[in-house]
Design a protein around this motif. Structure first.
Motif, short mmCIF file in Angstrom:
data_model
loop_
_atom_site.label_atom_id
_atom_site.label_comp_id
_atom_site.label_asym_id
_atom_site.label_seq_id
_atom_site.Cartn_x
_atom_site.Cartn_y
_atom_site.Cartn_z
N MET A 1 -39.95 18.91 2.73
CA MET A 1 -39.79 17.70 3.48
C MET A 1 -39.28 18.04 4.88
O MET A 1 -38.43 18.90 5.04
N ILE A 2 -39.84 17.36 5.86
CA ILE A 2 -39.39 17.53 7.24
C ILE A 2 -38.80 16.20 7.72
O ILE A 2 -39.46 15.17 7.67
N ASP A 3 -37.56 16.28 8.16
CA ASP A 3 -36.88 15.13 8.73
C ASP A 3 -37.02 15.24 10.25
O ASP A 3 -36.52 16.20 10.84
N ILE A 4 -37.71 14.29 10.87
CA ILE A 4 -38.01 14.37 12.30
C ILE A 4 -37.19 13.34 13.08
O ILE A 4 -37.16 12.17 12.73
N LEU A 5 -36.55 13.84 14.14
CA LEU A 5 -35.86 12.97 15.09
C LEU A 5 -36.63 13.04 16.40
O LEU A 5 -36.70 14.11 17.03
N ILE A 6 -37.21 11.93 16.80
CA ILE A 6 -37.94 11.85 18.07
C ILE A 6 -36.92 11.47 19.15
O ILE A 6 -36.44 10.35 19.20
N ASP A 7 -36.60 12.44 20.00
CA ASP A 7 -35.61 12.24 21.06
C ASP A 7 -36.28 11.95 22.40
O ASP A 7 -35.61 11.54 23.34
N ASP A 8 -37.58 12.19 22.50
CA ASP A 8 -38.33 11.95 23.73
C ASP A 8 -39.56 11.12 23.36
O ASP A 8 -40.39 11.56 22.56
#
Length: 165
Positions: free
Chosen positions: A1-8
């Motif tokens: 599982m990949i937890d993604i945080l979109i900061d841009d």
């Protein structure tokens, strides 16, 4: 599982979740690691944020394309040898670590290399995930090993060898 945080918000233009899942699944398959217990955190940021991280953690000024922070040091003692495999937690899960990727640098490099942004991002995600497994490119034999793995994994994903001139 990949937890993604979109900061841009520029990353909204890229199917990052799909690219990350494909890159991770094929990397795990290639390394013989079952995907179910594995997790990675991904920060999708801009050049300013990755430059801060690069300075803070690597003492290098300026942006870079991708950074990785493995949960445990798996680096092989002997140059050119495969790293150790990660140790599962008591519940069988494996939190490999964190990866950060910078939009502007990825875009610029993709244009310079004549590649699509999706293909270049996929390459950098495979590269970052391999770092979490202890692969590196500081010593020449290690670089040869890591680049060979990247080429094989990307080939299975239908992408060209990124190191071929």
């Amino acid at each position: 599982m990949i937890d993604i945080l979109i900061d841009d918000p520029q990353w909204q233009e890229v199917p990052l979740a799909d690219l990350a899942e494909r890159a991770m699944a094929e990397t795990l398959r290639h390394l013989g690691v079952p995907p179910d217990p594995v997790s990675v955190s991904l920060l999708a940021c801009d050049d300013a944020r990755i430059a801060e991280l690069n300075g803070a953690f690597r003492d290098k000024p300026g942006p870079t394309n991708v950074l990785s922070w493995p949960t445990e040091d798996l680096t092989a003692e002997a140059a050119g040898k495969s790293p150790l495999m990660p140790t599962p937690d008591f519940d069988g899960s494996m939190a490999l670590g964190d990866v950060a990727i910078a939009y502007e640098t990825c875009g610029r490099e993709a244009r310079e290399f004549g590649k699509s942004l999706d293909d270049h991002v996929t390459h950098l995600l495979v590269h970052g995930i391999l770092h979490l497994f202890g692969y590196d490119h500081i010593r020449d034999p290690d670089a040869t090993l890591m680049q060979g793995l990247e080429t094989e994994i990307l080939g299975k994903l239908g992408l060209d060898d990124p190191y071929r001139s």
